[in-house]
Write a protein that holds these residues in place. Structure first.
Motif, PDB file in Angstrom:
ATOM      1  N   VAL A  12       0.801  -1.220   0.000  1.00  0.00           N
ATOM      2  CA  VAL A  12       0.000   0.000   0.000  1.00  0.00           C
ATOM      3  C   VAL A  12       0.840   1.279   0.000  1.00  0.00           C
ATOM      4  O   VAL A  12       0.317   2.370  -0.025  1.00  0.00           O
ATOM      5  CB  VAL A  12      -0.969   0.064   1.210  1.00  0.00           C
ATOM      6  N   SER A  13       2.164   1.146   0.013  1.00  0.00           N
ATOM      7  CA  SER A  13       2.969   2.334   0.301  1.00  0.00           C
ATOM      8  C   SER A  13       3.271   3.240  -0.902  1.00  0.00           C
ATOM      9  O   SER A  13       3.351   4.427  -0.753  1.00  0.00           O
ATOM     10  CB  SER A  13       4.273   1.915   0.965  1.00  0.00           C
ATOM     11  N   ILE A  15       2.494   4.871  -4.763  1.00  0.00           N
ATOM     12  CA  ILE A  15       1.382   5.075  -5.695  1.00  0.00           C
ATOM     13  C   ILE A  15       1.915   5.212  -7.112  1.00  0.00           C
ATOM     14  O   ILE A  15       2.989   5.758  -7.336  1.00  0.00           O
ATOM     15  CB  ILE A  15       0.483   6.282  -5.329  1.00  0.00           C
ATOM     16  N   LEU A  38     -10.686  15.195   1.604  1.00  0.00           N
ATOM     17  CA  LEU A  38     -10.188  13.846   1.330  1.00  0.00           C
ATOM     18  C   LEU A  38     -10.894  12.741   2.119  1.00  0.00           C
ATOM     19  O   LEU A  38     -10.713  11.566   1.823  1.00  0.00           O
ATOM     20  CB  LEU A  38      -8.677  13.771   1.599  1.00  0.00           C
ATOM     21  N   SER A  39     -11.736  13.125   3.082  1.00  0.00           N
ATOM     22  CA  SER A  39     -12.380  12.069   3.875  1.00  0.00           C
ATOM     23  C   SER A  39     -13.634  11.535   3.193  1.00  0.00           C
ATOM     24  O   SER A  39     -14.229  10.581   3.644  1.00  0.00           O
ATOM     25  CB  SER A  39     -12.701  12.574   5.276  1.00  0.00           C
ATOM     26  N   ILE A  41     -13.894  11.056  -0.451  1.00  0.00           N
ATOM     27  CA  ILE A  41     -13.690  10.704  -1.863  1.00  0.00           C
ATOM     28  C   ILE A  41     -13.496   9.190  -1.999  1.00  0.00           C
ATOM     29  O   ILE A  41     -13.254   8.508  -1.018  1.00  0.00           O
ATOM     30  CB  ILE A  41     -12.469  11.440  -2.485  1.00  0.00           C
ATOM     31  N   ASP A  42     -13.628   8.696  -3.223  1.00  0.00           N
ATOM     32  CA  ASP A  42     -13.488   7.254  -3.460  1.00  0.00           C
ATOM     33  C   ASP A  42     -12.056   6.865  -3.859  1.00  0.00           C
ATOM     34  O   ASP A  42     -11.756   5.689  -4.020  1.00  0.00           O
ATOM     35  CB  ASP A  42     -14.450   6.804  -4.567  1.00  0.00           C
ATOM     36  N   ASN A  43     -11.192   7.858  -4.047  1.00  0.00           N
ATOM     37  CA  ASN A  43      -9.803   7.547  -4.416  1.00  0.00           C
ATOM     38  C   ASN A  43      -9.067   6.924  -3.242  1.00  0.00           C
ATOM     39  O   ASN A  43      -9.398   7.185  -2.096  1.00  0.00           O
ATOM     40  CB  ASN A  43      -9.044   8.835  -4.790  1.00  0.00           C
ATOM     41  N   GLN A  44      -8.057   6.139  -3.577  1.00  0.00           N
ATOM     42  CA  GLN A  44      -7.204   5.590  -2.533  1.00  0.00           C
ATOM     43  C   GLN A  44      -6.400   6.735  -1.914  1.00  0.00           C
ATOM     44  O   GLN A  44      -5.778   7.520  -2.640  1.00  0.00           O
ATOM     45  CB  GLN A  44      -6.263   4.574  -3.156  1.00  0.00           C
ATOM     46  N   VAL A  45      -6.451   6.840  -0.596  1.00  0.00           N
ATOM     47  CA  VAL A  45      -5.704   7.887   0.098  1.00  0.00           C
ATOM     48  C   VAL A  45      -4.872   7.235   1.199  1.00  0.00           C
ATOM     49  O   VAL A  45      -5.365   6.381   1.935  1.00  0.00           O
ATOM     50  CB  VAL A  45      -6.648   8.934   0.732  1.00  0.00           C
ATOM     51  N   LEU A  46      -3.597   7.621   1.276  1.00  0.00           N
ATOM     52  CA  LEU A  46      -2.722   7.152   2.351  1.00  0.00           C
ATOM     53  C   LEU A  46      -2.232   8.374   3.108  1.00  0.00           C
ATOM     54  O   LEU A  46      -1.916   9.393   2.492  1.00  0.00           O
ATOM     55  CB  LEU A  46      -1.508   6.414   1.766  1.00  0.00           C
ATOM     56  N   PHE A  47      -2.192   8.269   4.430  1.00  0.00           N
ATOM     57  CA  PHE A  47      -1.707   9.389   5.237  1.00  0.00           C
ATOM     58  C   PHE A  47      -0.754   8.890   6.299  1.00  0.00           C
ATOM     59  O   PHE A  47      -0.886   7.766   6.759  1.00  0.00           O
ATOM     60  CB  PHE A  47      -2.801  10.068   6.055  1.00  0.00           C
ATOM     61  N   LYS A  63      -0.910  10.973   0.508  1.00  0.00           N
ATOM     62  CA  LYS A  63      -0.789  10.506  -0.877  1.00  0.00           C
ATOM     63  C   LYS A  63      -2.178  10.187  -1.412  1.00  0.00           C
ATOM     64  O   LYS A  63      -2.918   9.424  -0.792  1.00  0.00           O
ATOM     65  CB  LYS A  63       0.047   9.233  -0.930  1.00  0.00           C
ATOM     66  N   LYS A  65      -4.194   8.771  -4.701  1.00  0.00           N
ATOM     67  CA  LYS A  65      -4.028   8.043  -5.966  1.00  0.00           C
ATOM     68  C   LYS A  65      -4.935   8.638  -7.047  1.00  0.00           C
ATOM     69  O   LYS A  65      -6.107   8.956  -6.782  1.00  0.00           O
ATOM     70  CB  LYS A  65      -4.401   6.574  -5.718  1.00  0.00           C
TER      71      LYS A  65
END
Lengths: 156, 156
Positions: A12-13, A15, A38-39, A41-47, A63, A65
């Motif tokens: 997952v790290s 993109i 960002l909370s 949306i349907d995009n992959q989000v990494l924090f 990040k 995606k």
């Protein structure tokens, strides 16, 4: 079992395509998430937050995606994360890397400090001119009162 | 430049000691963060949402470095993330892996649905008995009214 979990963590790290916002102060990562919406949306989000940073002590990173922000969008976060760097990733490679800048004007995201301002009584989006980028002072387009860093509230 | 950024991304992905909460529904990752108070701690926190999952379609994951939760603490999140798995990591190895369970009692984190309940008027923490773990129905200790899944609000 151990190997399986570690592999998953690596997976997952990175993109392939998207935007990385690096060097966010740890204390404002959640404000940046809120400003950019960002909370929900349907995009992959990494924090990550409270990560080690040679420059800053600790920092946050976000990040997203398959999402590329307009400069105006990203510059909003300069208000809460002036140290942030924007990195655009395409096909796992860095194609752009630049700092954020405090914008000339700020719309919608900040509340006017003046309780009597029309934006606090009617459904009118706030609008400010940034008159001091360093100390962060915003002059309201409607009531002309100055909202400064210390009394700045964000509309989420 | 590309290599440098990719290395940095890998560096933040694994935790040596701490807790991983896996298989969180993507839609409730931020509720879990709020329930566990993760936005205001100094520990390193990594999280992702809308990640691919064979089991769930998409999922969220949260990793907290050097933090180990009591079962009672973790079980709170079963209310918003019943699919979640708790993984305890020590020295990069998985030492425990178990699902979360809806607890028998819920304190403080949920608001009582009844507007006349004393907990909505005085500084008394809410307290409920869970009378249906599947459908998620909570009976208030004070007014005995039932707060159900559809009208459940979390106190953040």
């Amino acid at each position: 079992m151990e190997k399986e979990v570690l592999r998953k963590e690596l997976k997952v790290s990175a993109i392939e395509n998207g935007t990385v916002i690096d060097h966010i102060p740890s204390s404002t990562v959640f404000q940046v998430i809120s400003i950019l919406g960002l909370s929900s949306i349907d995009n992959q989000v990494l924090f990550g937050t409270n990560l080690e940073s040679r420059k800053m002590g600790t920092k946050g990173i976000i990040k997203v995606k398959n999402m590329f922000f307009a400069a105006s969008e990203i510059n909003k976060i300069a208000l809460v994360a002036p140290t942030a760097t924007l990195i655009v990733i395409k096909n796992f490679a860095v194609v752009e890397k630049k700092p954020v800048f405090v914008p000339d004007t700020v719309e919608k995201i900040v509340k006017c400090f003046n309780p009597n301002c029309i934006t606090n009584h009617e459904a009118i989006p706030t609008q400010f001119q940034v008159i001091d980028k360093k100390e962060l002072k915003l002059r309201c387009h409607y009531c002309e009162k100055i909202t400064a860093k210390d009394n700045m509230t964000f509309i989420s």
